[in-house]
Write a protein that holds these residues in place. Structure first.
Motif, PDB file in Angstrom:
ATOM      1  N   ALA A  63      -4.953  13.616  -7.226  1.00 27.85           N
ATOM      2  CA  ALA A  63      -4.773  13.798  -5.785  1.00 27.85           C
ATOM      3  C   ALA A  63      -3.474  14.547  -5.494  1.00 27.85           C
ATOM      4  O   ALA A  63      -3.450  15.472  -4.662  1.00 27.85           O
ATOM      5  N   VAL A  64      -2.404  14.153  -6.170  1.00 25.57           N
ATOM      6  CA  VAL A  64      -1.122  14.826  -5.968  1.00 25.57           C
ATOM      7  C   VAL A  64      -1.207  16.284  -6.424  1.00 25.57           C
ATOM      8  O   VAL A  64      -0.716  17.198  -5.752  1.00 25.57           O
ATOM      9  N   ALA A  65      -1.850  16.510  -7.564  1.00 30.28           N
ATOM     10  CA  ALA A  65      -1.942  17.865  -8.120  1.00 30.28           C
ATOM     11  C   ALA A  65      -2.757  18.802  -7.234  1.00 30.28           C
ATOM     12  O   ALA A  65      -2.478  20.008  -7.166  1.00 30.28           O
ATOM     13  N   THR A  66      -3.764  18.270  -6.554  1.00 32.99           N
ATOM     14  CA  THR A  66      -4.667  19.110  -5.755  1.00 32.99           C
ATOM     15  C   THR A  66      -4.391  19.055  -4.260  1.00 32.99           C
ATOM     16  O   THR A  66      -5.065  19.730  -3.481  1.00 32.99           O
ATOM     17  N   GLY A  67      -3.414  18.230  -3.859  1.00 28.73           N
ATOM     18  CA  GLY A  67      -3.099  18.136  -2.441  1.00 28.73           C
ATOM     19  C   GLY A  67      -4.101  17.326  -1.641  1.00 28.73           C
ATOM     20  O   GLY A  67      -4.199  17.491  -0.420  1.00 28.73           O
ATOM     21  N   ARG A  68      -4.832  16.458  -2.309  1.00 26.92           N
ATOM     22  CA  ARG A  68      -5.823  15.631  -1.609  1.00 26.92           C
ATOM     23  C   ARG A  68      -5.172  14.328  -1.173  1.00 26.92           C
ATOM     24  O   ARG A  68      -4.587  13.626  -1.978  1.00 26.92           O
ATOM     25  N   PRO A  69      -5.269  13.957   0.098  1.00 21.83           N
ATOM     26  CA  PRO A  69      -4.670  12.703   0.575  1.00 21.83           C
ATOM     27  C   PRO A  69      -5.290  11.493  -0.106  1.00 21.83           C
ATOM     28  O   PRO A  69      -6.498  11.440  -0.331  1.00 21.83           O
ATOM     29  N   MET A  70      -4.463  10.509  -0.436  1.00 23.80           N
ATOM     30  CA  MET A  70      -4.947   9.283  -1.067  1.00 23.80           C
ATOM     31  C   MET A  70      -4.059   8.112  -0.671  1.00 23.80           C
ATOM     32  O   MET A  70      -2.835   8.247  -0.570  1.00 23.80           O
ATOM     33  N   VAL A  71      -4.675   6.961  -0.446  1.00 22.41           N
ATOM     34  CA  VAL A  71      -3.971   5.713  -0.178  1.00 22.41           C
ATOM     35  C   VAL A  71      -4.427   4.700  -1.220  1.00 22.41           C
ATOM     36  O   VAL A  71      -5.618   4.628  -1.534  1.00 22.41           O
ATOM     37  N   PHE A  72      -3.499   3.904  -1.736  1.00 19.76           N
ATOM     38  CA  PHE A  72      -3.841   3.015  -2.841  1.00 19.76           C
ATOM     39  C   PHE A  72      -2.886   1.830  -2.880  1.00 19.76           C
ATOM     40  O   PHE A  72      -1.753   1.896  -2.390  1.00 19.76           O
ATOM     41  N   TYR A  73      -3.378   0.727  -3.459  1.00 26.53           N
ATOM     42  CA  TYR A  73      -2.526  -0.439  -3.713  1.00 26.53           C
ATOM     43  C   TYR A  73      -1.463  -0.044  -4.731  1.00 26.53           C
ATOM     44  O   TYR A  73      -1.746   0.665  -5.697  1.00 26.53           O
ATOM     45  N   CYS A  74      -0.254  -0.497  -4.515  1.00 24.48           N
ATOM     46  CA  CYS A  74       0.818  -0.158  -5.442  1.00 24.48           C
ATOM     47  C   CYS A  74       1.750  -1.349  -5.596  1.00 24.48           C
ATOM     48  O   CYS A  74       1.805  -2.234  -4.728  1.00 24.48           O
ATOM     49  N   LEU A 101       0.837  -1.194   0.000  1.00 19.09           N
ATOM     50  CA  LEU A 101       0.000   0.000   0.000  1.00 19.09           C
ATOM     51  C   LEU A 101       0.872   1.244   0.000  1.00 19.09           C
ATOM     52  O   LEU A 101       1.916   1.286   0.663  1.00 19.09           O
ATOM     53  N   CYS A 102       0.449   2.265  -0.735  1.00 16.75           N
ATOM     54  CA  CYS A 102       1.171   3.532  -0.815  1.00 16.75           C
ATOM     55  C   CYS A 102       0.262   4.690  -0.420  1.00 16.75           C
ATOM     56  O   CYS A 102      -0.957   4.610  -0.563  1.00 16.75           O
ATOM     57  N   ALA A 103       0.884   5.747   0.038  1.00 16.24           N
ATOM     58  CA  ALA A 103       0.166   6.969   0.383  1.00 16.24           C
ATOM     59  C   ALA A 103       0.810   8.140  -0.334  1.00 16.24           C
ATOM     60  O   ALA A 103       2.030   8.161  -0.541  1.00 16.24           O
ATOM     61  N   THR A 104       0.002   9.098  -0.730  1.00 12.45           N
ATOM     62  CA  THR A 104       0.566  10.339  -1.253  1.00 12.45           C
ATOM     63  C   THR A 104       1.227  11.085  -0.095  1.00 12.45           C
ATOM     64  O   THR A 104       0.965  10.800   1.088  1.00 12.45           O
ATOM     65  N   GLN A 105       2.056  12.047  -0.409  1.00 11.22           N
ATOM     66  CA  GLN A 105       2.722  12.825   0.633  1.00 11.22           C
ATOM     67  C   GLN A 105       1.697  13.529   1.533  1.00 11.22           C
ATOM     68  O   GLN A 105       1.905  13.655   2.746  1.00 11.22           O
ATOM     69  N   ASP A 106       0.585  13.954   0.957  1.00 11.34           N
ATOM     70  CA  ASP A 106      -0.437  14.638   1.752  1.00 11.34           C
ATOM     71  C   ASP A 106      -1.104  13.677   2.733  1.00 11.34           C
ATOM     72  O   ASP A 106      -1.470  14.077   3.850  1.00 11.34           O
ATOM     73  N   ALA A 107      -1.274  12.419   2.315  1.00 13.85           N
ATOM     74  CA  ALA A 107      -1.851  11.427   3.230  1.00 13.85           C
ATOM     75  C   ALA A 107      -0.871  11.131   4.360  1.00 13.85           C
ATOM     76  O   ALA A 107      -1.274  11.001   5.526  1.00 13.85           O
ATOM     77  N   ALA A 108       0.418  11.026   4.029  1.00 17.94           N
ATOM     78  CA  ALA A 108       1.423  10.783   5.064  1.00 17.94           C
ATOM     79  C   ALA A 108       1.489  11.945   6.041  1.00 17.94           C
ATOM     80  O   ALA A 108       1.594  11.751   7.262  1.00 17.94           O
ATOM     81  N   ALA A 109       1.402  13.171   5.511  1.00 18.83           N
ATOM     82  CA  ALA A 109       1.432  14.355   6.372  1.00 18.83           C
ATOM     83  C   ALA A 109       0.226  14.412   7.296  1.00 18.83           C
ATOM     84  O   ALA A 109       0.284  14.992   8.393  1.00 18.83           O
TER      85      ALA A 109
END
Length: 311
Positions: free
Chosen positions: A186-197, A107-115
């Motif tokens: 999600a990355v472009a708009t700063g929205r947190p996201m978690v997803f299978y990777c 599982l991966c998270a965008t930087q915003d989700a990690a923050a």
């Protein structure tokens, strides 16, 4: 790595004009690899191959009946049940190449989700944290776990049940291109996201995503019931740990190897590197290159490599 057809359909009755059939999975690197093998085999052995999009379960069944000859990516441990059923312990109708591409999945998270505090799989069981993943306003976050037809998606659902976060987030199944577009947005708009990777994959080159930490793989706790043995395999399985060692191989039918031992020896030497797999994924998913066009350019640029495979 990753693909399985939900229902095994009969391939009988199809009439192939080609000399052989290469099954093509529905993820980018597998599509590129299938077309590369088609062109490389045509150049070296003058055999015309049909590239046909098939799920891995269908492809294995086709190799048993002689209607499919080659599969470019067989992910393990995802398809260990098929490898054992048709190869190691079963009918011996499928040969798995000894060379493997090392891989990873989780599982991966965008930087915003990690923050926002989502760095470990345990954080997904905390509704206060996962609320930031809510995109439809129902108060519960969403996590993409893969395409509906992927075997890994079922295993991710098992893991969500085992860890407990299946109760705190909505598990979303959708095609990979849809999910990757959502990651881009999600990355472009700063929205947190978690997803299978999974890796090799272009997402790690395109975005600075974070792998969620989780308990180390423990074979004693990784209990995945074979899908072919029980239709309720997801509910009867348990896996409250990280994925174990992951890799994928080229596979071919033993019947094809008997007819074309030279091609089988060629396939045994195919040695795609992880960075090449990522480049395939990037080219098809991000640059939107057709798989056939990408393969044509790759074969032209790697004639010496292909010659080595054929020696």
């Amino acid at each position: 790595m990753l693909l399985a057809a939900g229902t095994v359909l009969s391939l009988t009755g199809s009439s192939f004009a080609a000399d052989m059939v290469i099954a093509m999975p529905n993820w980018p690197s597998g599509q590129a690899a299938a077309n590369i093998l088609k062109l490389a085999i045509a150049e070296k052995f003058h055999l015309d191959a049909e590239v046909r999009e098939l799920g891995t379960m269908l492809a294995f069944a086709g190799m048993e009946t002689g209607e499919v000859d080659v599969v470019p990516e067989v992910w393990r441990p995802n398809f260990d049940d098929l490898v054992k059923r048709y190869g190691q312990d079963g009918s011996k109708t499928v040969v798995l190449g000894e060379r493997a591409v090392p891989a990873w999945q989780g599982l991966c998270a965008t930087q915003d989700a990690a923050a926002a505090g989502i760095k470990d799989v345990a954080d997904l069981s905390d509704p206060a944290k996962t609320a930031v993943l809510d995109t439809d306003g129902d108060g519960q976050g969403e996590v993409w776990i893969g395409a509906t037809t992927w075997k890994s998606t079922g295993i991710e659902r098992v893991r969500a049940n085992s860890y407990g976060y299946a109760k705190t987030v909505t598990l979303v199944e959708a095609e990979e291109d849809v999910a990757m577009a959502a990651v881009d947005a999600a990355v472009a708009t700063g929205r947190p996201m978690v997803f299978y990777c999974y890796e090799p994959h272009h997402v790690f080159k395109l975005h600075d995503v974070v792998r969620l930490t989780e308990p180390a793989y423990d074979p004693a706790k990784w209990n995945i019931v074979a899908q072919s043995d029980d239709p309720l395999w997801i509910s009867k399985s348990s896996a409250p740990v990280a994925w174990g060692p992951v890799e994928f191989h080229v596979a071919w039918s033993s019947g094809f190897a008997k007819k074309h031992a030279d091609v089988a020896a060629f396939l045994e030497k195919v040695d795609f590197k992880p960075d090449e797999i990522s480049a395939m994924s990037y080219a098809l998913q991000v640059d939107r290159q057709p798989a056939a066009d990408y393969a044509k350019a790759w074969v032209e640029q790697n004639k010496g490599r292909i010659e080595e495979w054929g020696q």
